[in-house]
Design a protein around this motif. Structure first.
Motif, mmCIF file in Angstrom:
data_model
loop_
_atom_site.group_PDB
_atom_site.id
_atom_site.type_symbol
_atom_site.label_atom_id
_atom_site.label_comp_id
_atom_site.label_asym_id
_atom_site.label_seq_id
_atom_site.Cartn_x
_atom_site.Cartn_y
_atom_site.Cartn_z
ATOM 1 N N GLY A 123 -14.253 -10.076 22.071
ATOM 2 C CA GLY A 123 -15.396 -10.883 22.515
ATOM 3 C C GLY A 123 -16.758 -10.305 22.194
ATOM 4 N N TYR A 124 -16.921 -9.733 21.008
ATOM 5 C CA TYR A 124 -18.223 -9.161 20.606
ATOM 6 C C TYR A 124 -19.257 -10.248 20.359
ATOM 7 C CZ TYR A 124 -16.149 -4.532 20.100
ATOM 8 O OH TYR A 124 -15.543 -3.333 20.355
ATOM 9 N N GLY A 125 -20.514 -9.932 20.608
ATOM 10 C CA GLY A 125 -21.608 -10.823 20.248
ATOM 11 C C GLY A 125 -21.676 -10.936 18.734
ATOM 12 N N PRO A 126 -22.047 -12.110 18.196
ATOM 13 C CA PRO A 126 -22.074 -12.285 16.750
ATOM 14 C C PRO A 126 -23.027 -11.334 16.031
ATOM 15 C CG PRO A 126 -22.774 -14.297 17.911
ATOM 16 C CD PRO A 126 -22.356 -13.323 18.945
ATOM 17 N N GLY A 127 -24.161 -11.040 16.658
ATOM 18 C CA GLY A 127 -25.136 -10.134 16.023
ATOM 19 C C GLY A 127 -24.568 -8.736 15.899
ATOM 20 N N ALA A 128 -23.984 -8.253 16.985
ATOM 21 C CA ALA A 128 -23.401 -6.902 16.970
ATOM 22 C C ALA A 128 -22.300 -6.821 15.912
ATOM 23 C CB ALA A 128 -22.858 -6.562 18.352
ATOM 24 N N GLY A 131 -21.562 -0.087 4.173
ATOM 25 C CA GLY A 131 -22.419 0.942 3.588
ATOM 26 C C GLY A 131 -23.909 0.795 3.870
ATOM 27 N N MET A 132 -24.321 -0.293 4.519
ATOM 28 C CA MET A 132 -25.749 -0.451 4.823
ATOM 29 C C MET A 132 -26.115 0.471 5.992
ATOM 30 S SD MET A 132 -27.780 -3.946 5.975
ATOM 31 C CE MET A 132 -27.590 -4.866 4.476
ATOM 32 N N SER A 133 -27.348 0.951 6.018
ATOM 33 C CA SER A 133 -27.761 1.789 7.150
ATOM 34 C C SER A 133 -27.868 0.908 8.406
ATOM 35 C CB SER A 133 -29.119 2.443 6.873
ATOM 36 O OG SER A 133 -30.153 1.473 6.954
ATOM 37 N N TRP A 134 -27.675 1.520 9.593
ATOM 38 C CA TRP A 134 -27.773 0.718 10.815
ATOM 39 C C TRP A 134 -29.192 0.196 11.014
ATOM 40 C CZ3 TRP A 134 -31.186 2.635 14.347
ATOM 41 C CH2 TRP A 134 -31.434 4.015 14.356
ATOM 42 N N GLN A 135 -30.178 0.966 10.526
ATOM 43 C CA GLN A 135 -31.573 0.521 10.681
ATOM 44 C C GLN A 135 -31.797 -0.806 9.946
ATOM 45 O OE1 GLN A 135 -30.610 3.615 9.814
ATOM 46 N NE2 GLN A 135 -31.920 5.189 10.704
ATOM 47 N N GLN A 136 -31.296 -0.853 8.705
ATOM 48 C CA GLN A 136 -31.464 -2.078 7.904
ATOM 49 C C GLN A 136 -30.654 -3.227 8.489
ATOM 50 O OE1 GLN A 136 -30.327 -0.316 4.039
ATOM 51 N NE2 GLN A 136 -31.950 -1.609 3.184
ATOM 52 N N ALA A 137 -29.434 -2.897 8.908
ATOM 53 C CA ALA A 137 -28.544 -3.945 9.429
ATOM 54 C C ALA A 137 -29.135 -4.562 10.701
ATOM 55 C CB ALA A 137 -27.162 -3.357 9.714
ATOM 56 N N ALA A 138 -29.610 -3.712 11.627
ATOM 57 C CA ALA A 138 -30.105 -4.223 12.913
ATOM 58 C C ALA A 138 -31.335 -5.103 12.723
ATOM 59 C CB ALA A 138 -30.419 -3.063 13.857
ATOM 60 N N VAL A 139 -32.183 -4.698 11.791
ATOM 61 C CA VAL A 139 -33.428 -5.441 11.615
ATOM 62 C C VAL A 139 -33.210 -6.724 10.807
ATOM 63 C CG1 VAL A 139 -34.496 -4.544 9.498
ATOM 64 C CG2 VAL A 139 -35.893 -4.833 11.555
ATOM 65 N N ALA A 164 -36.045 -10.692 13.191
ATOM 66 C CA ALA A 164 -36.586 -10.394 14.538
ATOM 67 C C ALA A 164 -35.776 -9.311 15.234
ATOM 68 C CB ALA A 164 -36.586 -11.658 15.399
ATOM 69 N N GLY A 165 -34.526 -9.159 14.841
ATOM 70 C CA GLY A 165 -33.622 -8.256 15.550
ATOM 71 C C GLY A 165 -33.083 -8.946 16.793
ATOM 72 N N SER A 166 -32.039 -8.353 17.376
ATOM 73 C CA SER A 166 -31.378 -8.983 18.528
ATOM 74 C C SER A 166 -32.032 -8.602 19.853
ATOM 75 C CB SER A 166 -29.901 -8.566 18.584
ATOM 76 O OG SER A 166 -29.306 -9.073 19.773
ATOM 77 N N TYR A 167 -32.221 -9.631 20.690
ATOM 78 C CA TYR A 167 -32.617 -9.364 22.081
ATOM 79 C C TYR A 167 -31.454 -9.675 23.030
ATOM 80 C CZ TYR A 167 -34.096 -14.361 21.719
ATOM 81 O OH TYR A 167 -34.169 -15.718 21.478
ATOM 82 N N GLY A 168 -30.237 -9.634 22.510
ATOM 83 C CA GLY A 168 -29.051 -9.796 23.344
ATOM 84 C C GLY A 168 -28.868 -8.605 24.278
ATOM 85 N N ASN A 169 -27.921 -8.767 25.221
ATOM 86 C CA ASN A 169 -27.726 -7.706 26.228
ATOM 87 C C ASN A 169 -26.697 -6.650 25.823
ATOM 88 O OD1 ASN A 169 -25.368 -9.150 26.574
ATOM 89 N ND2 ASN A 169 -25.935 -10.017 28.562
ATOM 90 N N GLY A 170 -26.303 -6.655 24.543
ATOM 91 C CA GLY A 170 -25.278 -5.717 24.091
ATOM 92 C C GLY A 170 -25.684 -4.252 24.132
ATOM 93 N N GLY A 171 -26.989 -3.973 23.992
ATOM 94 C CA GLY A 171 -27.446 -2.578 24.101
ATOM 95 C C GLY A 171 -27.395 -2.112 25.540
ATOM 96 N N ALA A 184 -29.397 1.717 21.948
ATOM 97 C CA ALA A 184 -29.470 0.261 21.772
ATOM 98 C C ALA A 184 -29.973 -0.099 20.379
ATOM 99 C CB ALA A 184 -30.385 -0.354 22.828
ATOM 100 N N ALA A 185 -30.915 0.706 19.862
ATOM 101 C CA ALA A 185 -31.575 0.370 18.592
ATOM 102 C C ALA A 185 -30.590 0.252 17.428
ATOM 103 C CB ALA A 185 -32.641 1.419 18.275
ATOM 104 N N ILE A 186 -29.420 0.858 17.580
ATOM 105 C CA ILE A 186 -28.419 0.803 16.505
ATOM 106 C C ILE A 186 -28.031 -0.645 16.177
ATOM 107 C CG2 ILE A 186 -25.998 1.387 15.988
ATOM 108 C CD1 ILE A 186 -26.504 4.015 17.597
ATOM 109 N N THR A 187 -28.038 -1.495 17.203
ATOM 110 C CA THR A 187 -27.692 -2.909 16.977
ATOM 111 C C THR A 187 -28.809 -3.865 17.388
ATOM 112 O OG1 THR A 187 -26.562 -2.727 19.103
ATOM 113 C CG2 THR A 187 -25.169 -2.766 17.134
#
Ligand code: F2R
Ligand code: MG
Ligand code: MG
Ligand code: MG
Length: 306
Positions: A83-88, A98-106, A112-119, A144-147
């Protein structure tokens, strides 16, 4: 720490079957508690345990975001059906490629990046290793910033991390929770007007003894950070000494029940300890033995008491 982890798992697993539903009547919850089935957890608990293990494997308060990002992605890859959030899930897929988490999250939500409650849902273990409120909030934000590149996704993690820290810290303090002081301590560290307004509203609702539906109407009970973390804190401060009551309050209004109850359960479990959780429900947890092992690892690492 065991109380925090088992409280998370219990809230998550009890709330999971009601996620996305309308208000959950007390008799429905009674029946869920009386049942015999294994209590199956979701992404909330899976990622919380990954973070706790990550912290246990390092010096106190050591955090390596690059490693943690890979560890998050690995647990998702192993059991993507939890049941993961689609953004995560998208971040984990991109980092796995192989993408960095910084690039993936943004890259999420049009940049805009995710404002979901997963972090926020997975952050509570940082409370055991941070040295002081500002440090705990910083650790929470970094995990949290990872996702979650959006500021509200990160503020949610700061607030929940800090609330867990205050709950843990108060374990040996006088047994009456000072709600105004608790809100004050949260708002002192998290500097964002939208969050201050929500937490002020929460204090007012606690004072008037609001029921779950009324509280959820005022605070929100959805899958966004700003629309769920205040309700989780409300569930805890309204029932600070009885974890199962905090969990039931969190589930009662429906909405993102697994996540709000996981966060409320983490706080109430942290404050009251594992022994205060209903034994019969803990015995039904699929993840009980794993949570005990992770709590033991954290204690052995010298980060926290059991
Ligand atoms: N995903 C779920 N539940 C859905 C159904 C699960 C069902 N039981 C099943 O098994 O299939 N629950 C889990 O997701 C929530 C945590 O989500 P997370 O990790 O924050 O993910 P995401 O996708 O990044 O954010 C959640 C949603 O929020 C909205 N959103 C976020 N940022 C946005 C933005 N910048 N613009 C517009 N919308 C944004 C989107 O709808 C996201 O998908 C927990 O409930 C966990 O239990
Ligand atoms: Mg979930
Ligand atoms: Mg990598
Ligand atoms: Mg959820």
């Amino acid at each position: 720490m065991l109380g925090l982890l088992l409280g998370t798992a219990l809230g998550d697993a009890l709330g999971a079957s009601f996620e996305g539903s309308q208000a959950v009547p007390a008799r429905t919850l009674d029946a869920a508690e009386r049942a015999d089935e294994t209590l199956v957890h979701t992404d909330d608990t899976a990622l919380t345990l990954v973070l706790a293990e990550h912290l246990a494997a390092r010096d106190p308060a050591g955090l390596d975001e690059d490693v943690l990002a890979d560890e998050f992605a690995a647990v998702w890859q192993k059991e993507p059906w939890r049941g993961y959030g689609p953004g995560a899930a998208q971040v984990f897929e991109l980092t796995g490629g192989g993408m960095s988490w910084q690039q993936a999250a943004v890259s999420l939500f049009g940049g805009a990046g995710s404002y979901g409650n997963g972090g926020a849902m997975r952050v509570a273990p940082v409370a055991a290793v941070g040295n002081g409120p500002h440090h705990v909030a910083e650790l929470g934000r970094r995990t949290a910033a990872i996702t979650h590149a959006h500021e509200h996704g990160q503020h949610g993690a700061e607030v929940q991390a800090l609330a867990a820290y205050l709950a843990l810290e108060r374990e040996s303090a006088p047994r009456v929770l000072d709600i105004d002081q608790f809100r004050h301590d949260l708002t002192r560290v998290v500097r964002c007007r939208a969050w201050h307004e929500k937490l002020d509203r929460m204090s007012e609702l606690v004072r008037t003894g609001a029921d779950p539906q009324h509280a959820a109407h005022a605070l929100g009970n959805d899958i966004t950070a700003l629309g769920s973390v205040p309700m989780a804190v409300m569930s805890f401060v309204s029932n600070p000494d009885e974890p199962i009551a905090a969990i039931r309050y969190a589930i009662g209004a429906g909405g993102d029940t697994d996540t709000i109850a996981a966060m409320a359960g983490a706080l109430a479990g942290a404050r009251n300890g594992a022994a205060t959780l209903p034994e019969r429900l803990v015995a039904r947890l699929e993840v009980g033995d794993h949570a005990r092992e992770v709590a033991r690892q954290l204690a052995t690492a010298g980060n926290t008491g059991a």
